[in-house]
Motif scaffolding. Structure first.
Motif, PDB file in Angstrom:
ATOM      1  N   TRP A 103      -4.024   0.007   2.676  1.00 55.29           N
ATOM      2  CA  TRP A 103      -2.876   0.435   1.879  1.00 55.29           C
ATOM      3  C   TRP A 103      -2.166  -0.747   1.234  1.00 55.29           C
ATOM      4  O   TRP A 103      -1.586  -0.619   0.154  1.00 55.29           O
ATOM      5  CB  TRP A 103      -1.897   1.246   2.726  1.00 55.29           C
ATOM      6  N   ARG A 104      -2.247  -1.917   1.870  1.00 50.63           N
ATOM      7  CA  ARG A 104      -1.566  -3.088   1.328  1.00 50.63           C
ATOM      8  C   ARG A 104      -2.192  -3.552   0.016  1.00 50.63           C
ATOM      9  O   ARG A 104      -1.501  -4.081  -0.862  1.00 50.63           O
ATOM     10  CB  ARG A 104      -1.559  -4.208   2.372  1.00 50.63           C
ATOM     11  N   ALA A 107      -0.739  -1.220  -2.592  1.00 47.31           N
ATOM     12  CA  ALA A 107       0.659  -1.547  -2.877  1.00 47.31           C
ATOM     13  C   ALA A 107       0.758  -2.797  -3.743  1.00 47.31           C
ATOM     14  O   ALA A 107       1.568  -2.858  -4.679  1.00 47.31           O
ATOM     15  CB  ALA A 107       1.420  -1.741  -1.567  1.00 47.31           C
ATOM     16  N   ILE A 136      10.648   8.366   6.422  1.00 53.84           N
ATOM     17  CA  ILE A 136       9.870   7.592   7.399  1.00 53.84           C
ATOM     18  C   ILE A 136      10.407   7.745   8.819  1.00 53.84           C
ATOM     19  O   ILE A 136       9.792   7.294   9.779  1.00 53.84           O
ATOM     20  CB  ILE A 136       9.829   6.102   6.991  1.00 53.84           C
ATOM     21  N   GLY A 158       2.925   7.359  -1.061  1.00 54.68           N
ATOM     22  CA  GLY A 158       2.201   7.950   0.048  1.00 54.68           C
ATOM     23  C   GLY A 158       0.840   7.339   0.243  1.00 54.68           C
ATOM     24  O   GLY A 158       0.236   6.804  -0.697  1.00 54.68           O
ATOM     25  N   TRP A 159       0.360   7.403   1.477  1.00 57.92           N
ATOM     26  CA  TRP A 159      -0.967   6.892   1.801  1.00 57.92           C
ATOM     27  C   TRP A 159      -1.510   7.690   2.976  1.00 57.92           C
ATOM     28  O   TRP A 159      -0.932   7.716   4.048  1.00 57.92           O
ATOM     29  CB  TRP A 159      -0.896   5.399   2.161  1.00 57.92           C
ATOM     30  N   GLN A 162       0.807   9.865   4.892  1.00 58.77           N
ATOM     31  CA  GLN A 162       1.955   9.192   5.475  1.00 58.77           C
ATOM     32  C   GLN A 162       2.881   8.707   4.366  1.00 58.77           C
ATOM     33  O   GLN A 162       2.429   8.389   3.266  1.00 58.77           O
ATOM     34  CB  GLN A 162       1.532   7.975   6.305  1.00 58.77           C
ATOM     35  N   LEU A 164       4.802   6.106   2.417  1.00 54.66           N
ATOM     36  CA  LEU A 164       4.740   4.676   2.130  1.00 54.66           C
ATOM     37  C   LEU A 164       5.999   4.367   1.324  1.00 54.66           C
ATOM     38  O   LEU A 164       6.148   4.832   0.207  1.00 54.66           O
ATOM     39  CB  LEU A 164       3.479   4.334   1.330  1.00 54.66           C
ATOM     40  N   GLN A 166       8.702   2.045  -0.659  1.00 52.71           N
ATOM     41  CA  GLN A 166       8.780   0.816  -1.443  1.00 52.71           C
ATOM     42  C   GLN A 166      10.233   0.519  -1.804  1.00 52.71           C
ATOM     43  O   GLN A 166      10.925   1.351  -2.391  1.00 52.71           O
ATOM     44  CB  GLN A 166       7.966   0.916  -2.730  1.00 52.71           C
ATOM     45  N   CYS A 180       7.310  -3.156   1.067  1.00 55.30           N
ATOM     46  CA  CYS A 180       6.721  -1.841   1.344  1.00 55.30           C
ATOM     47  C   CYS A 180       6.652  -1.624   2.850  1.00 55.30           C
ATOM     48  O   CYS A 180       6.361  -2.563   3.609  1.00 55.30           O
ATOM     49  CB  CYS A 180       5.328  -1.736   0.722  1.00 55.30           C
ATOM     50  N   MET A 182       5.386   0.992   6.121  1.00 56.08           N
ATOM     51  CA  MET A 182       4.630   2.109   6.691  1.00 56.08           C
ATOM     52  C   MET A 182       4.959   2.210   8.175  1.00 56.08           C
ATOM     53  O   MET A 182       5.187   1.199   8.840  1.00 56.08           O
ATOM     54  CB  MET A 182       3.123   1.881   6.525  1.00 56.08           C
ATOM     55  N   THR A 205       2.461  -9.861   5.595  1.00 57.33           N
ATOM     56  CA  THR A 205       2.570  -8.654   6.417  1.00 57.33           C
ATOM     57  C   THR A 205       3.376  -8.978   7.660  1.00 57.33           C
ATOM     58  O   THR A 205       3.136  -9.982   8.337  1.00 57.33           O
ATOM     59  CB  THR A 205       1.191  -8.142   6.828  1.00 57.33           C
TER      60      THR A 205
END
Length: 235
Positions: A103-104, A107, A136, A158-159, A162, A164, A166, A180, A182, A205
């Protein structure tokens, strides 16, 4: 003067002039080889553009499923998903590794679309903070007040079913920065931080016991780890 002529010639090529205007302009251009050459330069063949777009869409994978928020945010999420599909198509078309599964990566690729003008509008209300916090299941209001960043808005993407989240900002130089978020519910893991370049952008991250956070900056000159440390102190 040249810009005005070009505008008229483009209108000619688009069929936007009246019959009398077309006839007069064609006669004027035909009498001057230099004008004819310039008109020919403006007459770009776009016949293959439609098919190229069709081929790209046909080869693209499905979009990530977006969370369905309420009200006008639904429209923002749809617009964001369409924009994400377009930019990822361009970014990943030349990728040797194929379609990204992290997902990163999505993004970061989405962030490539951002310009300072994207975030120029005044902040409306709380900028969407309450809505993204609800989506979330955690209070993210602290992310609207990060030292060195001018908060502009929060939105729900979304991802894989779920949310997501931002958060978008402008840095001190007026460049777009994103954080971002999650959900990351894997039990106690403490605080972990790692940095990597994604699509030419500096990213870090940050993991804690319940969230995975991605900090995205315009270039490698930005100290995303120092920024991530300030964000960790806010959560």
């Amino acid at each position: 003067m040249t810009d005005n002529l070009d505008a008229r010639w483009v209108a000619l090529l688009d069929g936007a002039l009246s019959a009398a205007e077309t006839e007069a302009l064609r006669a004027d251009i035909a009498s001057d080889p230099a004008k004819q050459a310039r008109l020919d330069a403006l007459d770009v063949d776009l016949s293959g553009l439609s098919q190229a777009g069709t081929d790209l869409l046909a080869s693209a994978p499905p979009l990530p499923n977006a969370v369905a928020p309420r009200g006008s945010v639904v429209q923002l999420a749809i617009a964001a998903s369409v924009a994400l599909a377009l930019v990822l198509g361009g970014v990943l078309l030349g990728s040797r590794s194929g379609w990204a599964e992290d997902w990163r990566d999505f993004a970061a690729a989405y962030h490539l679309l951002y310009q300072p003008e994207t975030l120029a509008a005044p902040v409306q209300g709380d900028g969407g903070v309450a809505l993204v916090s609800e989506a979330i299941g955690q209070d993210l209001s602290a992310l609207a007040d990060v030292e060195g960043l001018d908060f502009r808005r929060a939105q729900i993407l979304g991802w894989n079913d779920q949310a997501l989240i931002q958060f978008a900002y402008l840095d001190a130089s007026g460049r777009p920065v994103a954080v971002c978020v999650m959900a990351f519910d894997v039990g106690p893991v403490g605080l972990a931080m790692s940095s990597v370049e994604r699509h030419g952008l500096a990213t870090t991250t940050l993991n804690n016991d319940s969230l995975q956070i991605l900090v995205i900056a315009p270039d490698a000159a930005t100290d995303t780890e120092a920024l991530s440390a300030r964000i960790a102190a806010r959560l």
